[in-house]
Design an enzyme around this catalytic site. Structure first.
Site, PDB file in Angstrom:
ATOM      1  N   GLY A  85     -15.085   3.386   4.681  1.00  0.00           N
ATOM      2  CA  GLY A  85     -13.950   4.161   4.185  1.00  0.00           C
ATOM      3  C   GLY A  85     -13.380   3.648   2.879  1.00  0.00           C
ATOM      4  O   GLY A  85     -12.244   3.968   2.527  1.00  0.00           O
TER       5      GLY A  85
ATOM      6  N   ASP B 165       0.848  -1.194   0.000  1.00  0.00           N
ATOM      7  CA  ASP B 165       0.000   0.000   0.000  1.00  0.00           C
ATOM      8  C   ASP B 165       0.887   1.249   0.000  1.00  0.00           C
ATOM      9  O   ASP B 165       1.903   1.314   0.697  1.00  0.00           O
ATOM     10  CB  ASP B 165      -0.906  -0.002   1.243  1.00  0.00           C
TER      11      ASP B 165
ATOM     12  N   ASN C 115     -12.769  -3.185   3.082  1.00  0.00           N
ATOM     13  CA  ASN C 115     -13.644  -2.028   3.299  1.00  0.00           C
ATOM     14  C   ASN C 115     -14.702  -2.012   2.205  1.00  0.00           C
ATOM     15  O   ASN C 115     -14.368  -2.010   1.015  1.00  0.00           O
ATOM     16  CB  ASN C 115     -12.828  -0.730   3.273  1.00  0.00           C
TER      17      ASN C 115
ATOM     18  N   SER D 278     -12.135   3.562  -0.631  1.00  0.00           N
ATOM     19  CA  SER D 278     -11.721   4.688  -1.473  1.00  0.00           C
ATOM     20  C   SER D 278     -11.384   4.275  -2.905  1.00  0.00           C
ATOM     21  O   SER D 278     -11.307   5.137  -3.778  1.00  0.00           O
ATOM     22  CB  SER D 278     -10.521   5.408  -0.848  1.00  0.00           C
TER      23      SER D 278
ATOM     24  N   HIS E 110     -10.472  -5.259  -2.969  1.00  0.00           N
ATOM     25  CA  HIS E 110      -9.112  -5.551  -2.528  1.00  0.00           C
ATOM     26  C   HIS E 110      -9.133  -5.953  -1.072  1.00  0.00           C
ATOM     27  O   HIS E 110      -9.966  -5.482  -0.293  1.00  0.00           O
ATOM     28  CB  HIS E 110      -8.181  -4.335  -2.737  1.00  0.00           C
TER      29      HIS E 110
ATOM     30  N   HIS F 252      -6.921  -5.979   2.357  1.00  0.00           N
ATOM     31  CA  HIS F 252      -5.757  -5.407   3.041  1.00  0.00           C
ATOM     32  C   HIS F 252      -5.165  -6.478   3.952  1.00  0.00           C
ATOM     33  O   HIS F 252      -5.896  -7.152   4.692  1.00  0.00           O
ATOM     34  CB  HIS F 252      -6.171  -4.244   3.952  1.00  0.00           C
TER      35      HIS F 252
HETATM   36  P1  AMP Z   1      -9.767   1.288   0.619  1.00  0.00           P
HETATM   37  O1  AMP Z   1      -9.803   2.561   1.400  1.00  0.00           O
HETATM   38  O2  AMP Z   1     -10.143   0.067   1.414  1.00  0.00           O
HETATM   39  O3  AMP Z   1     -10.553   1.400  -0.674  1.00  0.00           O
HETATM   40  O4  AMP Z   1      -8.246   1.041   0.258  1.00  0.00           O
HETATM   41  C1  AMP Z   1      -7.616   1.620  -0.828  1.00  0.00           C
HETATM   42  C2  AMP Z   1      -6.164   1.578  -0.518  1.00  0.00           C
HETATM   43  O5  AMP Z   1      -5.444   1.768  -1.712  1.00  0.00           O
HETATM   44  C3  AMP Z   1      -5.681   2.639   0.467  1.00  0.00           C
HETATM   45  O6  AMP Z   1      -5.093   2.030   1.602  1.00  0.00           O
HETATM   46  C4  AMP Z   1      -4.667   3.444  -0.340  1.00  0.00           C
HETATM   47  O7  AMP Z   1      -3.568   3.887   0.419  1.00  0.00           O
HETATM   48  C5  AMP Z   1      -4.264   2.437  -1.402  1.00  0.00           C
HETATM   49  N1  AMP Z   1      -3.752   3.006  -2.633  1.00  0.00           N
HETATM   50  C6  AMP Z   1      -4.290   4.004  -3.368  1.00  0.00           C
HETATM   51  N2  AMP Z   1      -3.526   4.251  -4.446  1.00  0.00           N
HETATM   52  C7  AMP Z   1      -2.500   3.378  -4.395  1.00  0.00           C
HETATM   53  C8  AMP Z   1      -1.368   3.138  -5.223  1.00  0.00           C
HETATM   54  N3  AMP Z   1      -1.149   3.849  -6.347  1.00  0.00           N
HETATM   55  N4  AMP Z   1      -0.485   2.177  -4.871  1.00  0.00           N
HETATM   56  C9  AMP Z   1      -0.693   1.455  -3.745  1.00  0.00           C
HETATM   57  N5  AMP Z   1      -1.739   1.627  -2.917  1.00  0.00           N
HETATM   58  C10 AMP Z   1      -2.628   2.587  -3.239  1.00  0.00           C
END
Ligand code: AMP
Length: 111
Positions: free
Chosen positions: A90, A28, A84, A92, A97, A99
């Protein structure tokens, strides 16, 4: 294309640690623990709520991959696996995916 599709297509850089035909795992970019890896299916499923029975195999694979990577990354004292789903959680990035977080004690309940 979602940001995770662009990572899988090598259009944007990421620290990729594992990949096969079905999924990819990378660190991440904004880690919430000393180890924070994302495991992402190549099939675009926006979020868990939109997965169907036909996705059972890939959903299982994401969890088994999390466990394998936890071993590989030596998360011997425990780890957390998180999905998530939607605004209250949260979410985003609208591309399913998992974590994988570890190498520190994680509070419960989460914030
Ligand atoms: P979520 O909030 O569960 O949708 O997780 C999305 C995750 O993607 C967050 O923890 C971000 O830090 C991560 N993220 C976003 N852009 C990138 C990227 N370019 N490379 C790696 N992780 C990313």
């Amino acid at each position: 294309m979602t940001i995770f599709e662009k990572i899988a297509a090598r259009e944007i850089p990421a620290k990729i640690i594992w990949e096969d035909d079905d999924a990819i795992a990378f660190h991440d970019v904004n880690p919430q623990a000393p180890v924070h890896v994302l495991i992402v299916p190549k099939k675009i499923i926006p979020r868990l709520a939109e997965a169907t029975k036909s996705d059972a195999a890939i959903l299982g694979k994401l969890l088994l991959t999390a466990a394998e990577l936890a071993k590989k990354l030596e998360l011997t004292n425990g780890y957390r696996v998180v999905i998530n789903n939607g605004p209250d959680a949260g979410e985003s990035v609208p591309h399913l995916h998992v974590h994988l977080l570890g190498k520190r004690a994680l509070a419960w309940p989460p914030g």
